[in-house]
Write a protein that holds these residues in place. Structure first.
Motif, PDB file in Angstrom:
ATOM      1  N   THR A 155       7.271 -20.055 -75.094  1.00  0.00           N
ATOM      2  CA  THR A 155       7.732 -18.184 -75.743  1.00  0.00           C
ATOM      3  C   THR A 155       7.849 -17.421 -74.392  1.00  0.00           C
ATOM      4  O   THR A 155       8.540 -16.974 -74.291  1.00  0.00           O
ATOM      5  N   GLU A 156       6.939 -17.821 -73.631  1.00  0.00           N
ATOM      6  CA  GLU A 156       7.121 -17.478 -71.796  1.00  0.00           C
ATOM      7  C   GLU A 156       7.666 -17.369 -71.352  1.00  0.00           C
ATOM      8  O   GLU A 156       8.515 -16.317 -71.095  1.00  0.00           O
ATOM      9  N   LEU A 157       8.352 -17.957 -71.174  1.00  0.00           N
ATOM     10  CA  LEU A 157       9.141 -18.383 -70.424  1.00  0.00           C
ATOM     11  C   LEU A 157      10.474 -18.290 -71.304  1.00  0.00           C
ATOM     12  O   LEU A 157      11.370 -17.899 -70.811  1.00  0.00           O
ATOM     13  N   LEU A 158      11.214 -18.650 -72.401  1.00  0.00           N
ATOM     14  CA  LEU A 158      12.198 -18.157 -72.413  1.00  0.00           C
ATOM     15  C   LEU A 158      12.843 -16.946 -73.919  1.00  0.00           C
ATOM     16  O   LEU A 158      13.684 -16.955 -74.268  1.00  0.00           O
ATOM     17  N   GLY A 159      11.707 -16.271 -74.249  1.00  0.00           N
ATOM     18  CA  GLY A 159      11.841 -15.171 -74.789  1.00  0.00           C
ATOM     19  C   GLY A 159      11.398 -16.065 -76.438  1.00  0.00           C
ATOM     20  O   GLY A 159      10.890 -16.510 -77.025  1.00  0.00           O
ATOM     21  N   ASP A 160      11.042 -15.112 -77.381  1.00  0.00           N
ATOM     22  CA  ASP A 160      10.967 -15.085 -78.687  1.00  0.00           C
ATOM     23  C   ASP A 160      11.248 -13.647 -79.958  1.00  0.00           C
ATOM     24  O   ASP A 160      11.822 -13.337 -79.372  1.00  0.00           O
ATOM     25  N   VAL A 189      12.327 -10.363 -78.317  1.00  0.00           N
ATOM     26  CA  VAL A 189      11.334 -10.501 -76.971  1.00  0.00           C
ATOM     27  C   VAL A 189      11.934 -11.039 -75.727  1.00  0.00           C
ATOM     28  O   VAL A 189      12.006 -12.621 -76.016  1.00  0.00           O
ATOM     29  N   PRO A 190      11.660 -10.322 -74.700  1.00  0.00           N
ATOM     30  CA  PRO A 190      11.965 -11.504 -73.691  1.00  0.00           C
ATOM     31  C   PRO A 190      11.289 -12.705 -72.960  1.00  0.00           C
ATOM     32  O   PRO A 190      10.252 -12.512 -72.910  1.00  0.00           O
ATOM     33  N   GLY A 191      11.995 -13.762 -72.493  1.00  0.00           N
ATOM     34  CA  GLY A 191      11.394 -14.894 -71.536  1.00  0.00           C
ATOM     35  C   GLY A 191      11.706 -14.357 -69.884  1.00  0.00           C
ATOM     36  O   GLY A 191      11.939 -13.248 -69.951  1.00  0.00           O
ATOM     37  N   ALA A 192      10.690 -15.087 -69.490  1.00  0.00           N
ATOM     38  CA  ALA A 192      10.377 -14.816 -67.993  1.00  0.00           C
ATOM     39  C   ALA A 192      11.652 -15.037 -67.570  1.00  0.00           C
ATOM     40  O   ALA A 192      12.291 -14.212 -66.433  1.00  0.00           O
ATOM     41  N   ILE A 193      12.572 -15.924 -67.738  1.00  0.00           N
ATOM     42  CA  ILE A 193      13.980 -15.610 -67.693  1.00  0.00           C
ATOM     43  C   ILE A 193      15.146 -15.200 -67.563  1.00  0.00           C
ATOM     44  O   ILE A 193      16.378 -14.581 -66.624  1.00  0.00           O
ATOM     45  N   PHE A 238      21.474 -17.184 -71.305  1.00  0.00           N
ATOM     46  CA  PHE A 238      20.422 -18.091 -71.955  1.00  0.00           C
ATOM     47  C   PHE A 238      20.386 -17.538 -73.256  1.00  0.00           C
ATOM     48  O   PHE A 238      19.475 -15.751 -73.399  1.00  0.00           O
ATOM     49  N   PRO A 239      20.188 -17.877 -74.838  1.00  0.00           N
ATOM     50  CA  PRO A 239      20.268 -16.941 -75.650  1.00  0.00           C
ATOM     51  C   PRO A 239      18.113 -17.088 -75.929  1.00  0.00           C
ATOM     52  O   PRO A 239      17.380 -17.396 -75.451  1.00  0.00           O
ATOM     53  N   ILE A 240      18.068 -15.935 -76.939  1.00  0.00           N
ATOM     54  CA  ILE A 240      16.635 -15.840 -76.797  1.00  0.00           C
ATOM     55  C   ILE A 240      16.707 -16.058 -78.968  1.00  0.00           C
ATOM     56  O   ILE A 240      17.372 -15.253 -79.545  1.00  0.00           O
ATOM     57  N   VAL A 241      15.988 -16.825 -78.920  1.00  0.00           N
ATOM     58  CA  VAL A 241      15.541 -17.224 -80.740  1.00  0.00           C
ATOM     59  C   VAL A 241      13.843 -17.726 -80.730  1.00  0.00           C
ATOM     60  O   VAL A 241      13.078 -17.384 -79.951  1.00  0.00           O
TER      61      VAL A 241
END
Length: 502
Positions: A246-251, A272-276, A308-311
């Motif tokens: 979640t932290e890396l890719l968002g949620d 919510v964005p991820g670190a990437i 990269f998508p946020i899902v």
């Protein structure tokens, strides 16, 4: 006066005299040959894999790269999709577009006027003008300082009259001496009557919203609803070491009302964005990259596609059906690992780094010469400034640490005539020496503080060897009487445990 020491310590008395470079890359000690490649990587936006033992400057190099990058130029927002709310749109705005919008917003903010330049009735109702003597003063003073009259008596009288009519709504606690925040009225402009609003703002000014400003403000409010996911003003350096999926890719956050238009929170607001994504146009640093091995393929995908998508990642959450496609994530990847962990990095990820960047083996020692002695003195000054709680060191104390750096290079790396670059451990020596100086109420770290610190600031393994001679002796001595009484077979099994990892 600060001195830029390059060829020795003869010109300084304490580390306070040493000039610390402004460029973070110039603060990296012992990697001059590597720094040139790093500067090229920053300018050309190349990925890096830094390989070497802990404490030799990998993290510092990664942070310093962001110092050489231009400021981010794009802001990323999730925009409400009225037809399919669970599929919001991505909107990317440049710095130029954002600036233009801010200018439009300023036009909708209205004109600022002094209370004397608006109609008297407006100044009175906003609390700036006394109805008794006509003097102007602060709207937050209920009693006029000039005549002593109640500036809001006409308002209170009107309230009391309404209270008499409504009976049960009359306030029993007496009048509330608070001026109005805004006054809506009309005025004649170019022969036409128009609505105008006067607002009391902080201080002694009044904001005037005419017909054009009101229409502009209404247009801005009624614009497509959006939520800024990655703001224009953000950090250049994002550390994702040990990040979860979640932290890396968002949620997408959960909404107990399922995004109901009246009760819940709309999907675009819960992205919510991820670190990437936060590292877009900046640096994404992952130390010990093998520790997130199960996420390496996602990082590779983001590096390849630059989006990269946020899902929603929790299948039990209302956010699981929400997906924000094509979110930009054009970052510089700086990964770090030890030599032993190279085999655990996904081969396609390494191939991507090699094809679009550099793999760099970090130095563990540097030659003994006056220039490098000065570099170590600079390191001492940097560590003291970074700590902020310990005094500066004398030249004699620095010389003790320099000898310790030589000793450790020989013991750890088996290098003669060299200084160690495992500087994180030396930083611990400096801090312990500084604490000793503080306890002794000394103005500086002297050579005695540093000598004592070099003896005490050692790893627990070295402390065990000093006390028990061998690790096995320590294990035996550390056993309680009940542990010693175990049956011989079990004791034999305990003694034959594979400790090769220790």
């Amino acid at each position: 006066m600060y001195i830029n020491i390059k060829n020795g310590l003869e010109n300084i008395e304490t580390t306070k005299d040493i000039l610390i470079p402004k460029d973070p890359l110039e603060r990296v000690i012992g990697h001059e040959d590597i720094i040139q490649s790093v500067k090229i990587a920053a300018k050309q936006r190349r990925n890096l894999l830094l390989v070497g033992p802990p404490g030799i400057g990998k993290s510092l190099i990664a942070q310093a790269i962001s110092f050489h990058l231009p400021k981010p130029s794009e802001e990323i927002s999730a925009v409400h999709n009225p037809e399919r709310p669970e599929r919001p749109y991505v909107e990317i705005k440049t710095h130029k577009e954002i600036t233009a919008e801010m200018l439009d917003l300023e036009k909708a903010e209205g004109e600022l006027l002094d209370p004397q330049n608006v109609p008297d009735a407006v100044s009175e109702r906003l609390g700036f003008k006394c109805v008794h003597c006509g003097n102007y003063n602060s709207a937050y003073e209920s009693i006029c300082p000039e005549c002593g009259g109640d500036k809001f008596s006409h308002i209170n009288a009107r309230r009391k009259h309404l209270g008499d009519l409504l009976g049960m709504f009359e306030m029993s606690s007496g009048p509330v001496n608070i001026p109005q925040d805004r006054v809506t009225t009309t005025r004649i402009n170019s022969g036409r009557e128009e609505v105008v609003i006067y607002e009391r703002i902080g201080g002694d000014r009044i904001k005037v919203l005419d017909q054009k400003a009101l229409e502009k403000r209404r247009a801005i409010v009624e614009e497509k609803p959006m939520h800024v996911v990655v703001p224009l003003k953000r950090k250049f350096f994002i550390q994702a070491t040990g990040a979860s999926e979640t932290e890396l890719l968002g949620d997408v956050r959960h909404d107990p009302y399922g995004g109901h238009p009246d009760l819940g929170t709309q999907p675009y607001e819960r992205v919510v964005p991820g670190a990437i994504h936060e590292a877009h146009e900046g640096v994404l640093f992952i130390d010990e990259v093998v520790h997130i091995s199960h996420l390496q393929r996602f990082i590779l995908s983001a590096m390849q596609d630059k989006v990269f998508p946020i899902v929603g990642r929790n299948p039990q959450s209302a956010g699981s059906s929400v997906k924000l496609e094509n979110v930009p994530c054009d970052f510089i990847l700086v990964g770090a690992c030890n030599i032993a962990d190279l085999k655990y990095i996904l081969p396609p990820l390494r191939s991507r780094i090699q094809g679009e960047g550099y793999e760099i083996l970090m130095n563990t020692t540097m030659p003994i010469n006056e220039k490098n002695e000065a570099k170590l003195a600079q390191f001492v000054a940097q560590e003291i400034e970074l700590d902020g709680k310990i005094p500066h060191a004398t030249v004699d104390a620095v010389e003790v640490l320099i000898k310790e750096a030589c000793k450790r290079a020989k013991i750890i790396d088996d290098k003669e005539d060299s200084f160690t670059l495992r500087l994180r451990d030396l930083g611990g020596v400096i801090r312990m020496a500084g604490d000793l100086a503080v306890i002794a109420q000394s103005n500086h770290i002297n050579k005695n503080h540093m000598k004592l610190a070099t003896k005490k600031a050692i790893s627990i393994e070295d402390q065990i060897i000093q006390r028990y001679q061998t690790y096995e002796n320590a294990l035996q001595k550390d056993l309680s009487s009940s542990q010693r009484s175990v049956n011989p077979r079990q004791q034999y099994q305990n003694e034959n445990v594979d400790r090769s990892y220790m």
